[in-house]
Design a protein around this motif. Structure first.
Motif, mmCIF file in Angstrom:
data_model
loop_
_atom_site.group_PDB
_atom_site.id
_atom_site.type_symbol
_atom_site.label_atom_id
_atom_site.label_comp_id
_atom_site.label_asym_id
_atom_site.label_seq_id
_atom_site.Cartn_x
_atom_site.Cartn_y
_atom_site.Cartn_z
ATOM 1 N N ARG A 1 143.388 43.949 55.968
ATOM 2 C CA ARG A 1 144.083 43.831 57.249
ATOM 3 C C ARG A 1 144.688 42.430 57.359
ATOM 4 N NH1 ARG A 1 138.641 43.999 58.263
ATOM 5 N NH2 ARG A 1 137.691 42.189 59.284
ATOM 6 N N PHE A 2 145.686 42.336 58.218
ATOM 7 C CA PHE A 2 146.430 41.100 58.410
ATOM 8 C C PHE A 2 146.284 40.692 59.868
ATOM 9 C CE2 PHE A 2 150.238 38.417 58.601
ATOM 10 C CZ PHE A 2 150.124 37.730 57.390
ATOM 11 N N GLU A 3 145.776 39.479 60.161
ATOM 12 C CA GLU A 3 145.509 39.068 61.532
ATOM 13 C C GLU A 3 146.016 37.657 61.765
ATOM 14 O OE1 GLU A 3 141.477 40.494 63.020
ATOM 15 O OE2 GLU A 3 141.187 40.405 60.840
ATOM 16 N N ASN A 4 146.386 37.390 63.019
ATOM 17 C CA ASN A 4 146.819 36.056 63.403
ATOM 18 C C ASN A 4 145.594 35.233 63.767
ATOM 19 O OD1 ASN A 4 147.838 33.790 65.004
ATOM 20 N ND2 ASN A 4 149.811 34.862 64.842
ATOM 21 N N MET A 5 145.462 34.040 63.154
ATOM 22 C CA MET A 5 144.275 33.215 63.384
ATOM 23 C C MET A 5 144.251 32.626 64.784
ATOM 24 S SD MET A 5 143.525 31.251 59.786
ATOM 25 C CE MET A 5 142.077 30.501 60.522
ATOM 26 N N ASN A 6 145.382 32.644 65.480
ATOM 27 C CA ASN A 6 145.383 32.131 66.845
ATOM 28 C C ASN A 6 144.733 33.109 67.805
ATOM 29 O OD1 ASN A 6 146.773 29.782 66.119
ATOM 30 N ND2 ASN A 6 148.728 30.894 66.140
ATOM 31 N N ASP A 7 144.640 34.404 67.368
ATOM 32 C CA ASP A 7 143.961 35.409 68.184
ATOM 33 C C ASP A 7 142.482 35.439 67.825
ATOM 34 O OD1 ASP A 7 146.447 36.060 69.211
ATOM 35 O OD2 ASP A 7 146.791 37.616 67.672
ATOM 36 N N LYS A 8 141.688 36.086 68.640
ATOM 37 C CA LYS A 8 140.259 36.230 68.345
ATOM 38 C C LYS A 8 140.092 37.246 67.224
ATOM 39 C CE LYS A 8 135.848 37.418 70.491
ATOM 40 N NZ LYS A 8 135.153 36.222 70.099
ATOM 41 N N LEU A 9 139.534 36.777 66.082
ATOM 42 C CA LEU A 9 139.386 37.651 64.942
ATOM 43 C C LEU A 9 138.172 38.553 65.116
ATOM 44 C CD1 LEU A 9 140.131 35.121 62.059
ATOM 45 C CD2 LEU A 9 141.716 36.673 63.177
ATOM 46 N N GLU A 10 138.250 39.779 64.533
ATOM 47 C CA GLU A 10 137.131 40.714 64.626
ATOM 48 C C GLU A 10 135.910 40.173 63.892
ATOM 49 O OE1 GLU A 10 138.321 44.516 63.277
ATOM 50 O OE2 GLU A 10 139.970 44.726 64.696
ATOM 51 N N GLU A 11 136.128 39.430 62.828
ATOM 52 C CA GLU A 11 135.022 38.844 62.060
ATOM 53 C C GLU A 11 135.364 37.395 61.745
ATOM 54 O OE1 GLU A 11 134.302 41.057 58.553
ATOM 55 O OE2 GLU A 11 134.164 42.984 59.572
ATOM 56 N N ASP A 12 134.330 36.599 61.566
ATOM 57 C CA ASP A 12 134.577 35.226 61.147
ATOM 58 C C ASP A 12 135.147 35.227 59.739
ATOM 59 O OD1 ASP A 12 133.633 34.218 63.488
ATOM 60 O OD2 ASP A 12 131.557 34.051 62.746
ATOM 61 N N VAL A 13 136.084 34.332 59.490
ATOM 62 C CA VAL A 13 136.658 34.179 58.156
ATOM 63 C C VAL A 13 135.817 33.150 57.410
ATOM 64 C CG1 VAL A 13 138.682 33.547 56.813
ATOM 65 C CG2 VAL A 13 138.936 34.746 59.001
ATOM 66 N N SER A 14 135.049 33.598 56.454
ATOM 67 C CA SER A 14 134.152 32.712 55.709
ATOM 68 C C SER A 14 134.752 32.420 54.335
ATOM 69 C CB SER A 14 132.772 33.361 55.540
ATOM 70 O OG SER A 14 131.934 32.532 54.772
ATOM 71 N N VAL A 15 135.144 31.192 54.111
ATOM 72 C CA VAL A 15 135.717 30.768 52.834
ATOM 73 C C VAL A 15 134.785 29.750 52.192
ATOM 74 C CG1 VAL A 15 137.687 29.679 51.687
ATOM 75 C CG2 VAL A 15 138.055 31.176 53.657
ATOM 76 N N LYS A 16 134.542 29.929 50.917
ATOM 77 C CA LYS A 16 133.630 29.052 50.188
ATOM 78 C C LYS A 16 134.118 27.606 50.225
ATOM 79 C CE LYS A 16 131.507 28.512 45.628
ATOM 80 N NZ LYS A 16 131.430 29.034 44.241
ATOM 81 N N ALA A 17 133.193 26.680 50.462
ATOM 82 C CA ALA A 17 133.547 25.267 50.512
ATOM 83 C C ALA A 17 133.847 24.743 49.118
ATOM 84 C CB ALA A 17 132.408 24.465 51.145
ATOM 85 N N ARG A 18 134.774 23.806 49.065
ATOM 86 C CA ARG A 18 135.134 23.222 47.787
ATOM 87 C C ARG A 18 134.016 22.295 47.258
ATOM 88 N NH1 ARG A 18 140.159 22.843 45.352
ATOM 89 N NH2 ARG A 18 141.781 24.148 46.325
ATOM 90 N N ILE A 19 133.985 22.171 45.932
ATOM 91 C CA ILE A 19 133.049 21.258 45.265
ATOM 92 C C ILE A 19 133.785 19.968 44.955
ATOM 93 C CG2 ILE A 19 131.604 20.930 43.216
ATOM 94 C CD1 ILE A 19 131.333 23.995 43.104
ATOM 95 N N ALA A 20 133.165 18.850 45.261
ATOM 96 C CA ALA A 20 133.818 17.561 45.024
ATOM 97 C C ALA A 20 134.079 17.371 43.533
ATOM 98 C CB ALA A 20 132.936 16.426 45.537
ATOM 99 N N LYS A 21 135.300 17.000 43.209
ATOM 100 C CA LYS A 21 135.670 16.796 41.800
ATOM 101 C C LYS A 21 135.140 15.445 41.341
ATOM 102 C CE LYS A 21 139.820 17.981 40.653
ATOM 103 N NZ LYS A 21 141.292 17.953 40.389
ATOM 104 N N PRO A 22 134.355 15.402 40.269
ATOM 105 C CA PRO A 22 133.758 14.146 39.824
ATOM 106 C C PRO A 22 134.774 13.244 39.119
ATOM 107 C CG PRO A 22 133.214 15.884 38.289
ATOM 108 C CD PRO A 22 133.953 16.546 39.417
ATOM 109 N N GLU A 23 134.505 11.969 39.150
ATOM 110 C CA GLU A 23 135.331 11.002 38.427
ATOM 111 C C GLU A 23 134.854 10.944 36.963
ATOM 112 O OE1 GLU A 23 137.905 9.333 39.577
ATOM 113 O OE2 GLU A 23 137.739 10.118 41.622
ATOM 114 N N ILE A 24 135.773 10.751 36.064
ATOM 115 C CA ILE A 24 135.417 10.654 34.644
ATOM 116 C C ILE A 24 135.833 9.311 34.083
ATOM 117 C CG2 ILE A 24 137.564 11.646 33.771
ATOM 118 C CD1 ILE A 24 135.831 13.099 31.664
#
Length: 475
Positions: free
Chosen positions: A452-475
């Protein structure tokens, strides 16, 4: 018949002295004795008794008694003592002087002393002209705090070099050296190892089959299954060069590296490390350079194994994991233990990652088990594509296409402006993504998609859960 002290009685030696090339003949002079007697009915030798003194060029031999045979040999007994002008002294119970070879065969609690250097052994041979000492029975050699034991050896008081073999053991304070065969140069403090050896020096353990170690510079070259290990780490290889004073090392061949060590140059590879960083591998092919950091590195033939936390980088392509194996022949890399791979701004994770490189650039990649891709929408949002397995294709080192197979799920954002953001959530068995300049340009949902396609400005039927990024290490 007995005769009192006789002076000026000369005998002339000839022949080589343990390799002597001089044509000068060694002269032995009977300087004195309390009694000199000869009885042909008893012996074909003259007998010297009491306070015997013999002159040997720049040396003097004293003893309690001696025999002088008609062939020129001298046999001396008890309290044998040889002193030379150089300060060298020899003590023994018994000795034979042979004019044919110009050496002294000494036995019976023998002790040889030269400056601060001494040799104690049951028997030895001493060259009158060559100044070479050789022994073939277990000897104890002392110099200052250093004590050496060996079954056989040769020492030159002219060159101050000792060759020792047969279960050699050297102890100096808390240091220990064990070797089958070695040489020591007393002048420049150099140790030369000819056969299997183990050195335990100031907390470090060095093993090799041959090598050279400079005690003053604390620097050495070792070969033949060579290794050095201390509190800082391990460096091993077919051959290694180590500078303990600078905490540096170089290894060639099949290598293992961890901790402080080492720096290695072998063709296009460089491996280096320090006490404050991981082991680093740099592989150069043309304009492409691949760098790797890890706690431990092992190289066996074409295989390279990194473990203890691995980080790698090639241009905009990088990754990390608990361990990595690299087949240099097939250019295949396996990344294990919570692996993460970044291509430009895209982040990819899975249970296991397999990569194929071409000239150090990624060509193909597989994420096996719990595959997940995060690709930026803007500064605050990421597209998320996940599934069971993932296949990625690269072009010129940049991500070009991704196929997600099994339990596919996508969260895709459409941003018209800051106030108008929509999210497309879908699931299907197969998801295909096309990338351009590091950004998702097309997503294709295959095999019974649902979403389904929904506008984020509206109240979504479910929370949109996106995996958090992992910090890229320095080499």
């Amino acid at each position: 018949m007995t005769t009192l002290v006789v002076l000026g009685f000369y005998f002339v030696f000839s022949g080589d002295v343990l390799g002597q090339t001089s044509n000068e003949k060694q002269r032995i002079e009977i300087i004195g004795a309390t009694v000199i007697e000869r009885d042909p009915n008893i012996s074909d030798a003259s007998r010297l008794i009491g306070n015997v003194r013999l002159g040997l060029e720049d040396a003097v031999l004293t003893c309690d008694s001696a025999y002088r045979f008609d062939d020129g040999r001298f046999e001396v007994f008890r309290n044998v003592h040889i002193t030379e002008g150089s300060g060298t002294e020899v003590f023994a119970d018994y000795a034979v002087l042979d004019p044919e070879v110009e050496v002294v065969e000494i036995s019976g609690e023998v002790r040889f002393m030269h400056e601060e250097f001494s040799i104690e052994c049951p028997a030895m041979i001493y060259g009158l002209e060559s100044k070479l000492v050789s022994y073939s029975q277990r000897a104890k050699i002392i110099e200052g705090d250093r004590v050496l034991f060996s079954d056989n050896g040769v020492y030159s008081s002219k060159t101050d070099r000792l060759y020792a073999g047969g279960e050699v053991e050297i102890r100096e304070n808390n240091d220990l050296i064990i070797s089958d065969s070695l040489a020591i140069d007393r002048n420049d403090k150099t140790l030369i190892l000819f056969k299997t050896s183990t050195l335990k020096i100031e907390g470090a353990v060095i093993k090799c089959e041959t090598g050279i170690y400079d005690g003053e510079l604390e620097k050495g070259w070792f070969a033949g299954n060579a290794s050095i290990e201390d509190d800082g780490g391990l460096l091993a290889g077919d051959s290694i060069v180590v500078s303990r004073a600078n905490n540096e090392g170089t290894a060639w061949g099949n290598i293992t590296v961890s901790g402080d060590y080492a720096k290695r140059m072998d063709g296009s590879d460089i491996v280096e490390g320090s006490s404050t960083s991981k082991v680093r591998v740099v592989n150069i092919e043309g304009e492409d350079t691949l760098k790797m950091n890890s706690r431990r590195l092992v190289r066996e033939g074409d295989m390279l194994y990194n473990s203890g936390g691995v980080v790698f980088e090639q241009g905009t392509f990088s990754g990390q994991g608990d361990s990595l194996s690299w087949d240099r022949k097939s250019n295949e890399i396996w990344l294990l233990g919570e692996p993460v791979v970044w291509s430009d701004q895209d982040e990819m994770t899975g249970d296991t990652v397999k990569m194929i490189l071409q000239e150090n650039r990624p060509e193909l990649m597989k994420l096996m088990g719990n595959a997940n891709v995060l690709s930026p929408t803007n500064d605050s949002l990421d597209h998320q594509i996940s599934g069971r397995n993932l296949d990625a294709i690269f072009r010129d080192g940049k991500l070009k296409k991704v196929d997600v197979k099994g339990n596919g799920m996508v969260v895709y954002y459409s941003v018209d402006d800051e106030n108008n953001v929509s999210v497309n959530r879908a699931t299907c068995a197969h998801i295909s993504l096309v990338f351009t300049d590091g950004l998702v340009k097309r997503i294709t949902l295959l095999n019974k998609p649902e979403g389904r396609f929904e506008n984020m400005n509206d109240k979504l039927e479910e929370d949109v859960s996106v995996k958090a990024r992992i910090a890229k290490p320095e080499i």
